[in-house]
Write a protein that holds these residues in place. Structure first.
Motif, short mmCIF file in Angstrom:
data_model
loop_
_atom_site.label_atom_id
_atom_site.label_comp_id
_atom_site.label_asym_id
_atom_site.label_seq_id
_atom_site.Cartn_x
_atom_site.Cartn_y
_atom_site.Cartn_z
N GLY A 1 38.43 36.30 34.87
CA GLY A 1 37.78 34.67 34.66
C GLY A 1 39.45 34.12 35.14
N ALA A 2 39.93 34.69 36.05
CA ALA A 2 41.57 33.98 36.54
C ALA A 2 41.12 32.91 37.39
CB ALA A 2 41.62 35.37 37.15
N ARG A 3 41.79 31.62 37.30
CA ARG A 3 41.64 30.53 37.99
C ARG A 3 42.90 31.35 39.33
NH1 ARG A 3 40.55 26.05 36.11
NH2 ARG A 3 40.43 24.06 37.88
N VAL B 1 32.98 30.53 39.00
CA VAL B 1 34.44 30.94 39.60
C VAL B 1 35.19 30.01 39.22
CG1 VAL B 1 35.93 32.08 40.94
CG2 VAL B 1 33.70 33.34 40.41
N HIS B 2 36.20 29.65 38.43
CA HIS B 2 36.90 28.51 38.73
C HIS B 2 37.88 29.08 39.82
CE1 HIS B 2 35.82 27.19 34.74
NE2 HIS B 2 36.34 28.65 34.26
N VAL B 3 38.10 27.70 40.31
CA VAL B 3 38.88 27.71 41.03
C VAL B 3 40.45 25.98 41.77
CG1 VAL B 3 37.83 29.34 42.90
CG2 VAL B 3 37.29 26.83 43.15
N ASP B 4 41.60 26.51 42.31
CA ASP B 4 42.04 25.31 42.56
C ASP B 4 41.51 25.14 44.15
OD1 ASP B 4 42.87 24.83 40.40
OD2 ASP B 4 43.82 26.05 39.89
N ARG C 1 33.56 24.41 46.99
CA ARG C 1 33.53 23.60 45.41
C ARG C 1 32.35 24.42 45.04
NH1 ARG C 1 34.42 19.09 47.03
NH2 ARG C 1 36.72 19.25 46.14
N ARG D 1 42.97 30.72 43.65
CA ARG D 1 44.00 29.63 44.38
C ARG D 1 43.41 29.59 46.06
NH1 ARG D 1 49.66 26.81 44.07
NH2 ARG D 1 50.03 28.57 44.76
#
Ligand code: ATP
Ligand code: PRP
Length: 211
Positions: free
Chosen positions: A112-114, A134-137, A126, A116
């Protein structure tokens, strides 16, 4: 008179033979000419030469009646006001997630790492990562995406892959497919109704040429 929006480079190289097979021959080579509006062998058809990413915009607003654009560009644009009747099966490639060789993408996602992620396809990326949870920047780039993981700008990129040579040359590996891409014919919806007598035969001829 109808206008067809095309972009220089890859799509143009593959499109000119297709247009020729449909009876439309450019009066001069758009790749070498500085002209942006080019007449064709048909008095009622002209070519408009624009940036690849601008093709859907010209067609959406009716500044061009038809256009040829990659599925990647169309997905980012959103397709508003456009009729997409024909996959031209040109400029085929895949939109992929890629990372530095040695980066454990699966593990990062599992934990669950964010992440980049650098890309020129913000919208498509997106949606892809949101669907996977998945969490993304996201970091917007305009080219040379492969540099981002190598310089520490990002963990991953979303970019087009065809032969895989660019990834390999930069010690990157593809880890996930986002979409299969090919060039499509697009038509302004209003123009298709109003200029059907001219557009339909062009559509039919292109359909036959693709087959
Ligand atoms: P611009 O010059 O406006 O930035 P671009 O560099 O994306 O545009 P091209 O590289 O000619 O323009 O790409 C046009 C289209 O061709 C893309 O939108 C994509 O659909 C397709 N394409 C891009 N790269 C590849 C590739 N390596 N193999 C096959 N098709 C590709
Ligand atoms: C595209 C894409 C990749 C490369 C992939 O770039 O952005 O960098 O092709 O192709 P490959 O898998 O066959 O190596 P392009 O060559 O169009 O250059 P650009 O980034 O300047 O558009």
């Amino acid at each position: 008179m109808i206008s067809i929006a095309l972009s220089k480079g890859r799509i143009l190289d593959e499109t000119l033979p297709l247009l020729k097979a449909a009876g439309i021959v450019a009066s001069e080579n758009p790749d070498t000419s500085r002209k942006l509006i080019i007449a064709t062998s048909r008095r009622d058809v002209r070519l408009i030469i624009v940036r690849a990413t601008d093709v859907p915009t010209y067609v959406q607003y009716g500044a061009a009646d038809l256009g040829i654009a990659g599925g990647d560009v169309l997905a980012e644009h959103g397709g508003s006001g456009l009729y997409q009747p024909l996959d031209l099966k040109l400029a085929r490639c895949r939109l992929m997630v890629a990372v530095r060789r040695g980066f454990d993408y699966e593990q990062a996602v599992r934990q669950g790492a964010r992440l980049r992620v650098a890309t020129k396809y913000l919208q498509t990326a997106r949606e892809h990562f949101a669907a996977k949870g998945v969490h993304v920047d996201l970091i917007k780039l305009y080219g040379s995406m492969e540099l981002a993981p190598l310089t520490g700008l990002a963990d991953a990129i979303v970019d087009l892959v065809s032969t895989g040579n660019t990834l390999q040359a930069n010690d990157l590996i593809a880890v996930e497919e986002v979409a299969q891409i090919s060039a499509r014919l697009i038509i302004n919806q209003a123009a298709f109704k109003l200029k059907r007598a001219v557009i339909q035969p062009v559509l039919d001829a292109l359909t036959r040429a693709v087959k």
